[in-house]
Design a protein around this motif. Structure first.
Motif, PDB file in Angstrom:
ATOM      1  N   GLN A 124       0.831  -1.202   0.000  1.00  0.00           N
ATOM      2  CA  GLN A 124       0.000   0.000   0.000  1.00  0.00           C
ATOM      3  C   GLN A 124       0.871   1.260   0.000  1.00  0.00           C
ATOM      4  N   TRP A 125       1.954   1.224   0.779  1.00  0.00           N
ATOM      5  CA  TRP A 125       2.873   2.375   0.843  1.00  0.00           C
ATOM      6  C   TRP A 125       3.566   2.609  -0.495  1.00  0.00           C
ATOM      7  N   ILE A 126       3.985   1.497  -1.142  1.00  0.00           N
ATOM      8  CA  ILE A 126       4.635   1.611  -2.455  1.00  0.00           C
ATOM      9  C   ILE A 126       3.671   2.200  -3.488  1.00  0.00           C
ATOM     10  N   LYS A 127       2.393   1.821  -3.392  1.00  0.00           N
ATOM     11  CA  LYS A 127       1.407   2.369  -4.333  1.00  0.00           C
ATOM     12  C   LYS A 127       1.246   3.869  -4.159  1.00  0.00           C
ATOM     13  N   THR A 128       1.315   4.339  -2.917  1.00  0.00           N
ATOM     14  CA  THR A 128       1.181   5.785  -2.685  1.00  0.00           C
ATOM     15  C   THR A 128       2.349   6.562  -3.270  1.00  0.00           C
TER      16      THR A 128
END
Length: 204
Positions: free
Chosen positions: A197-201
């Protein structure tokens, strides 16, 4: 007919979509089941590392593997590191691969000659000659204990069995690890999910 079937199918589809929010529980359950298995196996190897190396390398009473020190180090590291990463749900797919290799080696070198059953039971499926022969031995052992020991006390923690040491448990762990390669750490309940999720942001 369609006016009755279609709404039911639509409701079922919506229900399945809703259930997707809970699909991480399956991966979490697999991970939590495997954590103590690999932690105990790795801890035991580490605590008796010299004996583990000898067992890995000895061709007479051990596994007869090449480079026993390296192999013992890799197996111990994979099991201890795997237990930690599975507990966190971090790099779940990645760590499952060396653990799968460890299970395959265990199955082929340790358990396969004993057949399927982990605990000898002549009435269970896949009972081989070794398992069938254990029935008489177990009965004789019980007879000795009943005649010369406090049998009620000896069996108060459970029935006596003969450990057949077949591939049953190792194969079960292998299948669970294969499932984790597909499932990953699981939605909501793993570090993998939140890392993703962090990488997607970062790419938005």
């Amino acid at each position: 007919m369609n006016k009755f079937i279609y709404p039911l199918l639509l409701r079922y589809q919506n229900f399945c979509t809703y259930l997707k929010h809970f699909d991480g529980i399956a991966a979490l359950s697999l991970r939590l089941f495997l954590v103590p298995v690999f932690w105990m196996a790795g801890s035991n190897k580490l605590a008796h590392f010299t004996d583990t190396v000898e067992w890995f390398g000895n061709p007479d009473w051990g596994l007869g593997l090449p480079f026993p020190t390296l192999m013992a180090t890799l197996a111990t590291s994979a099991e201890l590191g795997g237990a930690i990463l599975l507990a966190l749900g971090l790099f779940t797919r990645l760590i499952s691969i060396p653990l799968i290799i460890t299970m395959l080696v265990a199955i082929l070198t340790v358990h396969l000659p004993n057949g399927w059953q982990a605990i000898a039971d002549a009435h269970a499926p896949f009972a081989n000659a070794q398992v069938l022969a254990s029935t008489e031995k177990l009965e004789k052992a019980r007879e000795i204990l009943q005649n010369y020991g406090n049998y009620d006390w000896l069996t108060s923690s459970g029935s006596f069995v003969i450990l057949n040491n077949g591939i049953e448990f190792a194969a079960t762990y292998l299948i669970m690890l294969l499932a984790l390669v597909v499932l990953g750490g699981g939605r909501y309940f793993s570090a993998d999910y939140w890392l993703n999720q962090w990488i997607k942001t970062l790419h938005r």
